[in-house]
Design a protein around this motif. Structure first.
Motif, PDB file in Angstrom:
ATOM      1  N   THR A  70      14.828  33.113  26.406  1.00  0.00           N
ATOM      2  CA  THR A  70      15.168  34.142  27.390  1.00  0.00           C
ATOM      3  C   THR A  70      16.334  35.000  26.927  1.00  0.00           C
ATOM      4  N   LYS A  71      17.291  34.393  26.178  1.00  0.00           N
ATOM      5  CA  LYS A  71      18.375  35.184  25.597  1.00  0.00           C
ATOM      6  C   LYS A  71      17.806  36.304  24.723  1.00  0.00           C
ATOM      7  N   ARG A 109      17.448  40.941  25.221  1.00  0.00           N
ATOM      8  CA  ARG A 109      17.908  41.909  24.232  1.00  0.00           C
ATOM      9  C   ARG A 109      16.763  42.672  23.560  1.00  0.00           C
ATOM     10  N   GLU A 110      15.624  41.992  23.375  1.00  0.00           N
ATOM     11  CA  GLU A 110      14.569  42.584  22.561  1.00  0.00           C
ATOM     12  C   GLU A 110      13.500  43.320  23.355  1.00  0.00           C
ATOM     13  N   VAL A 111      13.173  42.828  24.543  1.00  0.00           N
ATOM     14  CA  VAL A 111      12.058  43.406  25.303  1.00  0.00           C
ATOM     15  C   VAL A 111      12.281  44.876  25.663  1.00  0.00           C
ATOM     16  N   PRO A 112      13.487  45.304  26.088  1.00  0.00           N
ATOM     17  CA  PRO A 112      13.660  46.712  26.440  1.00  0.00           C
ATOM     18  C   PRO A 112      13.319  47.692  25.313  1.00  0.00           C
ATOM     19  N   ALA A 113      13.400  47.236  24.070  1.00  0.00           N
ATOM     20  CA  ALA A 113      13.107  48.124  22.945  1.00  0.00           C
ATOM     21  C   ALA A 113      11.634  48.107  22.550  1.00  0.00           C
ATOM     22  N   MET A 114      10.841  47.234  23.159  1.00  0.00           N
ATOM     23  CA  MET A 114       9.421  47.134  22.806  1.00  0.00           C
ATOM     24  C   MET A 114       8.613  48.237  23.473  1.00  0.00           C
ATOM     25  N   PRO A 115       7.605  48.768  22.799  1.00  0.00           N
ATOM     26  CA  PRO A 115       6.652  49.657  23.476  1.00  0.00           C
ATOM     27  C   PRO A 115       6.024  48.895  24.644  1.00  0.00           C
ATOM     28  N   PHE A 116       5.750  49.588  25.738  1.00  0.00           N
ATOM     29  CA  PHE A 116       5.328  48.925  26.970  1.00  0.00           C
ATOM     30  C   PHE A 116       4.084  48.064  26.776  1.00  0.00           C
ATOM     31  N   SER A 117       3.034  48.631  26.220  1.00  0.00           N
ATOM     32  CA  SER A 117       1.775  47.895  26.083  1.00  0.00           C
ATOM     33  C   SER A 117       1.942  46.710  25.137  1.00  0.00           C
ATOM     34  N   ALA A 118       2.582  46.939  23.998  1.00  0.00           N
ATOM     35  CA  ALA A 118       2.785  45.863  23.027  1.00  0.00           C
ATOM     36  C   ALA A 118       3.676  44.772  23.619  1.00  0.00           C
ATOM     37  N   GLY A 119       4.643  45.192  24.418  1.00  0.00           N
ATOM     38  CA  GLY A 119       5.519  44.228  25.055  1.00  0.00           C
ATOM     39  C   GLY A 119       4.765  43.326  26.012  1.00  0.00           C
ATOM     40  N   LEU A 120       3.906  43.920  26.829  1.00  0.00           N
ATOM     41  CA  LEU A 120       3.111  43.129  27.764  1.00  0.00           C
ATOM     42  C   LEU A 120       2.219  42.138  27.027  1.00  0.00           C
ATOM     43  N   GLN A 121       1.623  42.581  25.935  1.00  0.00           N
ATOM     44  CA  GLN A 121       0.734  41.694  25.173  1.00  0.00           C
ATOM     45  C   GLN A 121       1.509  40.516  24.596  1.00  0.00           C
ATOM     46  N   ARG A 122       2.651  40.809  23.975  1.00  0.00           N
ATOM     47  CA  ARG A 122       3.440  39.733  23.375  1.00  0.00           C
ATOM     48  C   ARG A 122       3.990  38.783  24.431  1.00  0.00           C
ATOM     49  N   MET A 123       4.416  39.331  25.557  1.00  0.00           N
ATOM     50  CA  MET A 123       4.979  38.481  26.599  1.00  0.00           C
ATOM     51  C   MET A 123       3.918  37.643  27.301  1.00  0.00           C
ATOM     52  N   THR A 124       2.672  38.136  27.358  1.00  0.00           N
ATOM     53  CA  THR A 124       1.568  37.343  27.903  1.00  0.00           C
ATOM     54  C   THR A 124       1.321  36.126  27.023  1.00  0.00           C
ATOM     55  N   GLU A 125       1.354  36.343  25.715  1.00  0.00           N
ATOM     56  CA  GLU A 125       1.179  35.249  24.765  1.00  0.00           C
ATOM     57  C   GLU A 125       2.317  34.240  24.891  1.00  0.00           C
ATOM     58  N   GLU A 132       2.355  30.233  25.953  1.00  0.00           N
ATOM     59  CA  GLU A 132       2.952  29.235  25.056  1.00  0.00           C
ATOM     60  C   GLU A 132       3.945  28.359  25.815  1.00  0.00           C
ATOM     61  N   ARG A 133       4.751  28.988  26.676  1.00  0.00           N
ATOM     62  CA  ARG A 133       5.786  28.224  27.379  1.00  0.00           C
ATOM     63  C   ARG A 133       5.192  27.302  28.449  1.00  0.00           C
ATOM     64  N   PHE A 134       4.138  27.749  29.125  1.00  0.00           N
ATOM     65  CA  PHE A 134       3.528  26.903  30.154  1.00  0.00           C
ATOM     66  C   PHE A 134       2.893  25.654  29.544  1.00  0.00           C
ATOM     67  N   THR A 135       2.426  25.753  28.286  1.00  0.00           N
ATOM     68  CA  THR A 135       1.788  24.604  27.644  1.00  0.00           C
ATOM     69  C   THR A 135       2.748  23.820  26.753  1.00  0.00           C
ATOM     70  N   SER A 136       3.981  24.276  26.615  1.00  0.00           N
ATOM     71  CA  SER A 136       4.950  23.570  25.782  1.00  0.00           C
ATOM     72  C   SER A 136       5.381  22.269  26.451  1.00  0.00           C
ATOM     73  N   ASP A 137       5.930  21.357  25.666  1.00  0.00           N
ATOM     74  CA  ASP A 137       6.419  20.094  26.231  1.00  0.00           C
ATOM     75  C   ASP A 137       7.494  20.358  27.276  1.00  0.00           C
ATOM     76  N   GLU A 138       8.386  21.290  26.993  1.00  0.00           N
ATOM     77  CA  GLU A 138       9.449  21.584  27.945  1.00  0.00           C
ATOM     78  C   GLU A 138       8.884  22.197  29.224  1.00  0.00           C
ATOM     79  N   GLY A 139       7.948  23.103  29.069  1.00  0.00           N
ATOM     80  CA  GLY A 139       7.327  23.718  30.234  1.00  0.00           C
ATOM     81  C   GLY A 139       6.571  22.703  31.080  1.00  0.00           C
ATOM     82  N   GLN A 140       5.859  21.813  30.421  1.00  0.00           N
ATOM     83  CA  GLN A 140       5.107  20.789  31.154  1.00  0.00           C
ATOM     84  C   GLN A 140       6.044  19.835  31.901  1.00  0.00           C
ATOM     85  N   GLU A 141       7.172  19.508  31.275  1.00  0.00           N
ATOM     86  CA  GLU A 141       8.152  18.652  31.948  1.00  0.00           C
ATOM     87  C   GLU A 141       8.757  19.364  33.148  1.00  0.00           C
TER      88      GLU A 141
END
Length: 261
Positions: free
Chosen positions: A207-208, A212-228, A232-241
């Motif tokens: 999240t840190k 810093r990085e998301v505001p500089a991303m093109p909108f569409s590309a940002g949405l695609q990367r953040m969806t991925e 990833e986070r929902f299926t991660s060990d930390e997310g599952q815990e």
């Protein structure tokens, strides 16, 4: 020889304390070296979850050690220039949240430390100034983190004039997270640290970067990367815990007992 930067680790919080009050915690070659070592220690220490940067005396940091630079002109450029950017980068890129607990005033290079931290809390009695132009130099290195915090109007006003401003104004323009009465300083820092301890360590580091990085991303590309990334986070060990803890109405395993509730 006593150290200029003290280390402490308690309850998951690694505290680094600048301790060179005779020169107002100026950024000498020695202090920068010890601060760099201290930051690396805090980053490598497994029990460290949050880093707090503070100082002794009435001044947090007065900036460059002018006397040292003046008396050692052949060393001025190499050691200081080589180590100060490294310190700023260690703080800025730290995957662990960094809180700056200002014990008092900050000037010039000291404000580079303040701006590089994720959070900065100061007493209302503190004052600030970018004094470089009044010495005929420029706030060059510190402009990298500072200009990422201030609006362009505020940056022009204070970097160009060198005017002293108070903590309330520093919070208003984004240099500080909060300006509080001196008697509330430790309580406020502890509150921030406790909130951070409730976040998953991996999630905090990611999240840190997002902030810093998301505001500089093109909108569409940002949405695609953040969806991925979300998937990833929902299926991660930390997310599952974290999800399991929420469903079971208990704190996640990463939350220390002192931060539960």
């Amino acid at each position: 020889m006593t150290g200029l930067v003290h280390r402490d680790l308690a309850g998951g919080i690694a505290t680094l304390t600048l301790d060179s009050p005779p020169n107002r915690n100026a950024l000498s070659v020695r202090l920068l070296g010890e601060l760099s070592d201290g930051l690396r220690w805090a980053l490598d220490e497994p029990e460290s979850r949050v880093i707090v940067l503070t100082a002794t005396g009435h001044v947090f940091c007065s900036g460059a050690d002018i006397k040292e630079q003046r008396t050692s002109p052949t060393q001025q450029g190499a050691p200081v220039t080589a180590s100060f950017p490294g310190v700023l980068e260690l703080i800025w890129e730290s995957p662990k949240p960094v809180i700056c607990r200002l014990n008092g005033t900050a000037r010039a290079g000291g404000l580079g430390l303040v701006a590089s931290c994720d959070f900065a809390i100061a007493p209302l009695t503190a004052s600030f100034a970018f004094t470089e132009v009044r010495l005929g130099v420029a706030p060059a290195m510190i402009s990298v983190p500072v200009l990422r915090r201030l609006s362009s109007r505020a940056a022009a006003e204070y970097l160009l004039t060198g005017e002293v401003f108070d903590a309330a104004r520093a919070a208003e323009i984004g240099l500080l997270s909060a300006a509080v009465p001196p008697e509330e300083l430790d309580e406020t820092v502890a509150r921030y640290a406790e909130m951070l301890m409730k976040g998953g360590p991996e999630a905090l580091a990611i999240t840190k970067r997002l902030v810093r990085e998301v505001p500089a991303m093109p909108f569409s590309a940002g949405l695609q990367r953040m969806t991925e990334l979300s998937a990833e986070r929902f299926t991660s060990d930390e997310g599952q815990e974290g999800i399991a803890a929420y469903m079971e109405k208990r704190p996640p395993k990463w939350v220390p007992p002192s931060s539960e509730g």
